[in-house]
Design an enzyme around this catalytic site. Sequence first.
Site, PDB file in Angstrom:
ATOM      1  N   SER A 123       0.827  -1.213   0.000  1.00 28.56           N
ATOM      2  CA  SER A 123       0.000   0.000   0.000  1.00 28.56           C
ATOM      3  C   SER A 123       0.853   1.251   0.000  1.00 28.56           C
ATOM      4  O   SER A 123       0.327   2.345  -0.178  1.00 28.56           O
ATOM      5  CB  SER A 123      -0.960  -0.003   1.187  1.00 28.56           C
ATOM      6  OG  SER A 123      -0.278  -0.289   2.366  1.00 28.56           O
ATOM      7  N   HIS A 144      -3.365  -3.764  -5.518  1.00 33.93           N
ATOM      8  CA  HIS A 144      -3.612  -3.253  -4.162  1.00 33.93           C
ATOM      9  C   HIS A 144      -5.082  -3.413  -3.780  1.00 33.93           C
ATOM     10  O   HIS A 144      -5.935  -2.669  -4.249  1.00 33.93           O
ATOM     11  CB  HIS A 144      -3.186  -1.766  -4.095  1.00 33.93           C
ATOM     12  CG  HIS A 144      -3.318  -1.170  -2.732  1.00 33.93           C
ATOM     13  ND1 HIS A 144      -3.620   0.162  -2.514  1.00 33.93           N
ATOM     14  CD2 HIS A 144      -3.187  -1.721  -1.505  1.00 33.93           C
ATOM     15  CE1 HIS A 144      -3.677   0.384  -1.216  1.00 33.93           C
ATOM     16  NE2 HIS A 144      -3.411  -0.732  -0.585  1.00 33.93           N
ATOM     17  N   GLU A 156      -6.518  -1.277  -6.768  1.00 40.26           N
ATOM     18  CA  GLU A 156      -5.679  -0.348  -7.522  1.00 40.26           C
ATOM     19  C   GLU A 156      -4.630  -1.187  -8.261  1.00 40.26           C
ATOM     20  O   GLU A 156      -3.844  -1.900  -7.632  1.00 40.26           O
ATOM     21  CB  GLU A 156      -4.989   0.655  -6.590  1.00 40.26           C
ATOM     22  CG  GLU A 156      -5.950   1.656  -5.961  1.00 40.26           C
ATOM     23  CD  GLU A 156      -5.257   2.673  -5.050  1.00 40.26           C
ATOM     24  OE1 GLU A 156      -5.672   3.836  -5.022  1.00 40.26           O
ATOM     25  OE2 GLU A 156      -4.292   2.288  -4.340  1.00 40.26           O
ATOM     26  N   ASN A 194      -4.912   6.540  -0.964  1.00 41.88           N
ATOM     27  CA  ASN A 194      -4.204   7.022   0.224  1.00 41.88           C
ATOM     28  C   ASN A 194      -3.641   8.426   0.041  1.00 41.88           C
ATOM     29  O   ASN A 194      -3.261   9.071   1.004  1.00 41.88           O
ATOM     30  CB  ASN A 194      -3.097   6.044   0.631  1.00 41.88           C
ATOM     31  CG  ASN A 194      -3.673   4.896   1.443  1.00 41.88           C
ATOM     32  OD1 ASN A 194      -4.757   5.004   2.006  1.00 41.88           O
ATOM     33  ND2 ASN A 194      -2.958   3.787   1.480  1.00 41.88           N
TER      34      ASN A 194
HETATM   35  P1  NAI Z   1      -0.009  -9.225   8.361  1.00 47.72           P
HETATM   36  O1  NAI Z   1       1.074  -8.860   9.290  1.00 47.72           O
HETATM   37  O2  NAI Z   1      -1.393  -9.488   8.875  1.00 47.72           O
HETATM   38  O3  NAI Z   1       0.426 -10.515   7.510  1.00 47.72           O
HETATM   39  C1  NAI Z   1       1.669 -10.657   6.900  1.00 47.72           C
HETATM   40  C2  NAI Z   1       1.964 -12.157   6.812  1.00 47.72           C
HETATM   41  O4  NAI Z   1       3.103 -12.319   5.978  1.00 47.72           O
HETATM   42  C3  NAI Z   1       2.281 -12.799   8.144  1.00 47.72           C
HETATM   43  O5  NAI Z   1       1.464 -13.935   8.309  1.00 47.72           O
HETATM   44  C4  NAI Z   1       3.765 -13.151   8.044  1.00 47.72           C
HETATM   45  O6  NAI Z   1       4.085 -14.341   8.731  1.00 47.72           O
HETATM   46  C5  NAI Z   1       3.943 -13.299   6.558  1.00 47.72           C
HETATM   47  N1  NAI Z   1       5.284 -13.019   6.079  1.00 47.72           N
HETATM   48  C6  NAI Z   1       6.087 -11.985   6.417  1.00 47.72           C
HETATM   49  N2  NAI Z   1       7.246 -12.052   5.706  1.00 47.72           N
HETATM   50  C7  NAI Z   1       7.153 -13.139   4.907  1.00 47.72           C
HETATM   51  C8  NAI Z   1       8.020 -13.725   3.921  1.00 47.72           C
HETATM   52  N3  NAI Z   1       9.199 -13.193   3.654  1.00 47.72           N
HETATM   53  N4  NAI Z   1       7.595 -14.827   3.284  1.00 47.72           N
HETATM   54  C9  NAI Z   1       6.390 -15.378   3.560  1.00 47.72           C
HETATM   55  N5  NAI Z   1       5.537 -14.879   4.488  1.00 47.72           N
HETATM   56  C10 NAI Z   1       5.908 -13.771   5.139  1.00 47.72           C
HETATM   57  O7  NAI Z   1      -0.039  -8.067   7.257  1.00 47.72           O
HETATM   58  P2  NAI Z   1      -1.252  -7.555   6.357  1.00 47.72           P
HETATM   59  O8  NAI Z   1      -2.003  -6.517   7.074  1.00 47.72           O
HETATM   60  O9  NAI Z   1      -1.976  -8.723   5.814  1.00 47.72           O
HETATM   61  O10 NAI Z   1      -0.454  -6.801   5.189  1.00 47.72           O
HETATM   62  C11 NAI Z   1       0.266  -7.504   4.219  1.00 47.72           C
HETATM   63  C12 NAI Z   1       0.603  -6.573   3.065  1.00 47.72           C
HETATM   64  O11 NAI Z   1      -0.599  -5.984   2.557  1.00 47.72           O
HETATM   65  C13 NAI Z   1       1.534  -5.416   3.395  1.00 47.72           C
HETATM   66  O12 NAI Z   1       2.322  -5.153   2.261  1.00 47.72           O
HETATM   67  C14 NAI Z   1       0.571  -4.275   3.641  1.00 47.72           C
HETATM   68  O13 NAI Z   1       1.126  -3.017   3.441  1.00 47.72           O
HETATM   69  C15 NAI Z   1      -0.481  -4.567   2.583  1.00 47.72           C
HETATM   70  N6  NAI Z   1      -1.814  -4.009   2.842  1.00 47.72           N
HETATM   71  C16 NAI Z   1      -2.354  -4.033   4.085  1.00 47.72           C
HETATM   72  C17 NAI Z   1      -3.623  -3.531   4.301  1.00 47.72           C
HETATM   73  C18 NAI Z   1      -4.242  -3.561   5.652  1.00 47.72           C
HETATM   74  O14 NAI Z   1      -5.247  -2.848   5.874  1.00 47.72           O
HETATM   75  N7  NAI Z   1      -3.751  -4.361   6.584  1.00 47.72           N
HETATM   76  C19 NAI Z   1      -4.417  -2.920   3.196  1.00 47.72           C
HETATM   77  C20 NAI Z   1      -3.770  -3.011   1.911  1.00 47.72           C
HETATM   78  C21 NAI Z   1      -2.506  -3.493   1.760  1.00 47.72           C
END
Ligand code: NAI
Length: 505
Positions: A123, A144, A156, A194
């Site tokens: 994001s 996105h 997006e 954003n």
């Molecule tokens: P989260 O922290 O809930 O989940 C991330 C997951 O990725 C975790 O389960 C972790 O164990 C895993 N992980 C981390 N590094 C890894 C790797 N190298 N290989 C495999 N697995 C790995 O995070 P969330 O909120 O789901 O966000 C994920 C992505 O989505 C980020 O890039 C964030 O910026 C983006 N995003 C988040 C939004 C939100 O509202 N939370 C909205 C839109 C985009």
Amino acid sequence: MQALNSQARVAVIGAGAMGAGIAQVAAQAGHAVMLFDMREGAAAEAISSIDRQLAKRVEKGKLDAQTRTAVIARLQPAASIEALADAHLVIEAIVENLEVKRALFSQLETLCSADCILASNTSSLSVTALAAGMQHPQRIVGMHFFNPAPVMALVEVVSGLATDPAIAQCIHRTAAAWGKKPVHTRSTPGFIVNRVARPFYAENLRALQEGAASCATLDALMREAGAFRMGAFELTDLIGHDVNYAVTCSVFNAYYNDMRFQPSLMQKDLVDAGHLGRKSGQGFYSYAADAAKPLADELTASTHVDTCVVEGSLGAAQGLIERIKAAGIKVIERDGSGLLRVGDAVVALSDGRMAAERSQQDGHRNLVLLDLAKDYSKASRIGLSCAKGTRREALDQVVSLLAQCEIKASLLEDIPGLAVLRTVAMLANEAADAALHNVGTPADIDLAMCAGVNYPVGPLAWADVIGLPAVLQTLDNMQRAYGEERYRPSLLLRRKVAEGSTFHD
Ligand code: NAI
């Protein structure tokens, strides 16, 4: 390039909130989906959690049992990243860290076929930077989703400098085939949503900081006059001030400290205090079990209005006249410069000047300014402001007229552009600048704001309805009043006004 067909295998990396949601969306669209997370067991847990959510929908009769079984059968946890080698599309939703994501893409390049599309759900990171140094940077694209991915319609589709337009088109069509509303955008800080949403928070925070009204009053105006789903204070309490403040800071820094994105010290204070909103039990509002939700302020009507006079058109507020007539109040119409006379009061839609300035410059005594409403025929509340010299009896006349129309009146301190008008003018201005810089087409920018953050109408379409000259005048007047470049009108807005055209011409 066509959408990926449902036979194409999709892999999702990262089984957190976003990855699980994206995997569910792809599986619901008929794809076989492999879900991988570096934390052992996380992918299987995420699939079980999706199953529990689908089971609830089956119980409520919103989903049939076979669909649930079929969707879950299409979701497979992957034991290792190598298991993703035959994917046609990989979407990563791992930790928001450029180096970690780049390392992942490098590894995927060695594993997956050269025509596999590599998408990132980032994001805030640059898709251009994510692709730099890859063997095939043209197949790296932003996809996105918004949280929660199965519910929010917007995607997006973000093109970096090297992204092949055919790949972006394929992802756009694929997202549409998955039931989403995709928009194309360029990899620029904040992409569309954003970035364009920043003034929604910033203008409300500023109005609060300047003592214009209470949080509850400003929130009520955003909902009941602006037709937004939530006001800025209840919304940032829900998002979390740490998250919302960090996004603002990241956009502000990325645009080289452009004052248009300046973060709010008031919000920083909340973050410093640990008052993060709902999740910490305290933000702008208290979420303690015994806390009563503060009520919005409103003035009480004390008289009865039989007649008013309308001189010329009230501009975007003209819809109020029909409502006044429908309330049985006699309306005498004559030519003039856009004023409503009620008893001794002179009422006008704000043009971005403070009431004090405007009454002095235009020579009006007892001036009462109206805030913007999305639809004056439906608004249940309208903001008002007046100059210090406005007589209480004159204000009472206006409040009573509105009460007879079943509209509550909330009095704001005399700040430029009141609450809804300043917010909408600045949203439209940011959207115009995004369109000027080709971050998205006007239609895509408006769609993104409606599908991504539930705005009642796109900011550019809204500006077209208000009238671009009125929006430009509001911004020019606010810029003069504050003496700050934050309110500088976008070149595109100024050009459209000079051309006599609109954003959607
Ligand atoms: P989260 O922290 O809930 O989940 C991330 C997951 O990725 C975790 O389960 C972790 O164990 C895993 N992980 C981390 N590094 C890894 C790797 N190298 N290989 C495999 N697995 C790995 O995070 P969330 O909120 O789901 O966000 C994920 C992505 O989505 C980020 O890039 C964030 O910026 C983006 N995003 C988040 C939004 C939100 O509202 N939370 C909205 C839109 C985009």
